[in-house]
Scaffold this active site. Structure first.
Site, PDB file in Angstrom:
ATOM      1  N   HIS B  67       0.905  -1.356  -0.035  1.00 45.21           N
ATOM      2  CA  HIS B  67      -0.126   0.097  -0.018  1.00 45.21           C
ATOM      3  C   HIS B  67       1.006   1.191  -0.091  1.00 45.21           C
ATOM      4  O   HIS B  67       0.207   2.335   0.433  1.00 45.21           O
ATOM      5  CB  HIS B  67      -1.062  -0.019   1.238  1.00 45.21           C
ATOM      6  CG  HIS B  67      -1.664  -1.314   1.573  1.00 45.21           C
ATOM      7  ND1 HIS B  67      -2.643  -1.815   0.379  1.00 45.21           N
ATOM      8  CD2 HIS B  67      -1.767  -2.020   2.361  1.00 45.21           C
ATOM      9  CE1 HIS B  67      -3.096  -2.723   0.864  1.00 45.21           C
ATOM     10  NE2 HIS B  67      -2.656  -3.002   2.080  1.00 45.21           N
ATOM     11  N   HIS B 226      -6.849  -4.730  -0.838  1.00 45.03           N
ATOM     12  CA  HIS B 226      -6.155  -6.018  -1.168  1.00 45.03           C
ATOM     13  C   HIS B 226      -7.025  -6.769  -2.365  1.00 45.03           C
ATOM     14  O   HIS B 226      -6.477  -7.797  -2.801  1.00 45.03           O
ATOM     15  CB  HIS B 226      -6.257  -7.022   0.062  1.00 45.03           C
ATOM     16  CG  HIS B 226      -5.940  -6.126   1.163  1.00 45.03           C
ATOM     17  ND1 HIS B 226      -6.886  -5.644   2.057  1.00 45.03           N
ATOM     18  CD2 HIS B 226      -4.639  -6.040   1.741  1.00 45.03           C
ATOM     19  CE1 HIS B 226      -6.124  -5.171   3.169  1.00 45.03           C
ATOM     20  NE2 HIS B 226      -4.835  -5.203   2.872  1.00 45.03           N
TER      21      HIS B 226
END
Lengths: 338, 338
Positions: B67, B226
């Protein structure tokens, strides 16, 4: 937007409303998001600083869009006074450049910073002839990949342009005159070398399909920021092998003395995430240090992009005490702030 | 890296040397590029500020990698004191978190900022039990797309986490105590709403193939960071239609009073370029203003990514005088600086 490509081809997946509106809508977004820093010129012909300083040399750059945040994202204190965005991968028109120059020029003259592409050079040259008042031009040509290219005679101007704009921008802010800015910009440009690699093509909205086609196990080594051909099309390699080829090409061309201080810029092309850019930085830095360079300053991020291309470029710029201090000078733009 | 997928499938095109080395090499790059701001803990268990202030509340966050720049890119003055990176999309272990907390804690205690995923919550909770000294925890859950998800009971914590970290980070810097930081963080979290959309899947290096498969004319509305499923898989739409669905979901959930001031964050997922993010900002801003919000602060860029996913999220956070001033407070990190 729904894809436009023919069935079976790769197709365009972008956040757009219409092919014709991409640039205008993106510029409106930039201007609204950064209204404290910049303002749009009439008909969106240029992006200029909100607050001008009529005593300093005014820096004006520009070029085709699709390389965001270059150049409009670099308008603000310590860097550009105005940027002229052409349509995607299309040079800005002379009248855009003239209007930008007139909007931001003060008593110290206007400096054009132009990437070495035939269209950009021609249009900035025409603008310089039309514009009243004192102008001068720096042409950047930092890309070592190829000697001539699709849109350029001589080397292409790529991510190193950011470094020229930052360092000359700081000098102008500190009161350098037009002649001094030109000399400084040329000095930075000749000490700056870049090379890029593409893992995928970009897709120009008006085309709707990828600019070039790469096999699933191929990369384009030495690619240009418009998807122009590089040195060779090769099989995908490990990051270290990619970084080694790029740093070798750059270092051979730079011919730096042992222990020389340098700035290393790892620049993403738009489709490559931060985790990979830092990994490439790690590889490139180690290799350059083995070659005797000392990496004194660093910048990692997507600054000179090629739409949605996955890929990156490495730029090495040799520093001295003066250019280091100018690099460190405060900057307040949409894309660079410190 | 050479693709690993089976013949005929989409394959992985990334700058990596080995699947196992991605995180370590990227962290080494981050630490070397920003050595003035951060240092790596032993065995790369955490990234911490180079200069600690033992008098302030220490903010520690973390979560799976992939991320970037979240969270390590937010370590520095005015934001986090340490970040614990797990492997890609994998929670950091309790011992990482304990060591980070011990390395940065002073007399004012440690605040954990945790995105609402089961693994993260469990491991931060275990760390809080093991760690000696005063700790407290804020859980972020700003994603309005779905009520429960693959890895979470309740809403997912996504890009709004950045806003909590920035605002609470400023308060801690200004001397807020642990109780005050918790109350502020919870207040910001409940006023913050996000929703994301994917145009492509991401590819986890260890998997080598895309996490999910999307047709060439499809998008995943409400996707998680995700690649978790969102609300629905639909045909690609124009940017305005996408922004309308996302801003509608956010605004209905926020239920803001007319004229309320808000921060709008347009966040790229890693594979989407800046030109498209500003176009989405332009669309979302107009729509939110039509709904009576006043966009008082803005942030556009790729800050909470999902590896190489093409897509973006919109986050709206309601501001008041105190949180606006804390947002504006100086920050010095790898990814956010002003």
């Amino acid at each position: 937007m729904r894809p436009k490509g023919r069935s079976g081809e790769e197709t365009m997946k972008k956040f757009i409303n219409s092919v014709d509106g991409v640039l205008a809508e993106s510029l409106d977004g930039l201007a609204a998001a950064h209204a404290d820093l910049v303002a749009l010129g009439p008909e969106r012909k240029f992006v200029r600083r909100r607050e001008l300083n009529p005593k300093k040399v005014a820096l004006v750059s520009g070029g085709g869009s699709g390389h965001e945040p270059l150049h409009a994202g670099f308008v603000g204190y310590g860097m550009l006074d105005a940027a002229c965005p052409g349509q995607v991968f299309t040079s800005p028109t002379p009248d855009q450049i003239v209007e930008a120059a007139q909007a931001v020029s003060g008593e110290a003259g206007v400096l054009f910073i132009v990437k070495n592409y035939a269209g950009d050079r021609m249009n900035f040259e025409m603008a310089a002839e039309i514009a009243e008042g004192l102008t001068a031009t720096i042409v950047t040509d930092d890309d070592v990949a190829v000697e001539n290219s699709t849109h350029s005679i001589g080397r292409r101007g790529v991510a190193g342009t950011l470094i020229v704009e930052k360092i000359v921008g700081a000098a102008a802010e500190k009161g350098a005159d037009l002649k001094g800015c030109v000399a400084l910009g040329e000095r930075v440009n000749v000490r700056t070398r870049s090379m890029g690699v593409a893992l995928t093509s970009c897709t120009v909205p008006a085309a709707g399909t990828p600019t070039f086609s790469l096999g699933q196990d191929e990369m384009e080594m030495g690619v240009g920021i418009h998807g122009e051909p590089g040195r060779r099309r090769v099989k995908l390699e490990r990051a270290d092998a990619i970084a080694d080829e790029m740093t070798t090409a750059i270092a051979q061309d730079l011919d730096a003395r042992d222990g020389a201080e340098a700035l290393l810029l790892v620049n993403g092309f738009g489709g490559t995430p931060t985790i990979e850019l830092y990994l490439m930085y790690n590889a490139a830095r180690r290799m350059l240090e083995k070659r005797g360079l000392r990496i004194a300053r660093s910048l990692v991020g997507s600054f000179v992009t090629s739409l949605d291309m996955a890929g990156c470029s490495l730029t090495v710029s040799l520093l001295d005490a003066e250019t280091t201090a100018l690099w460190d000078h405060p900057v307040r733009t949409a894309a660079l702030k410190w």
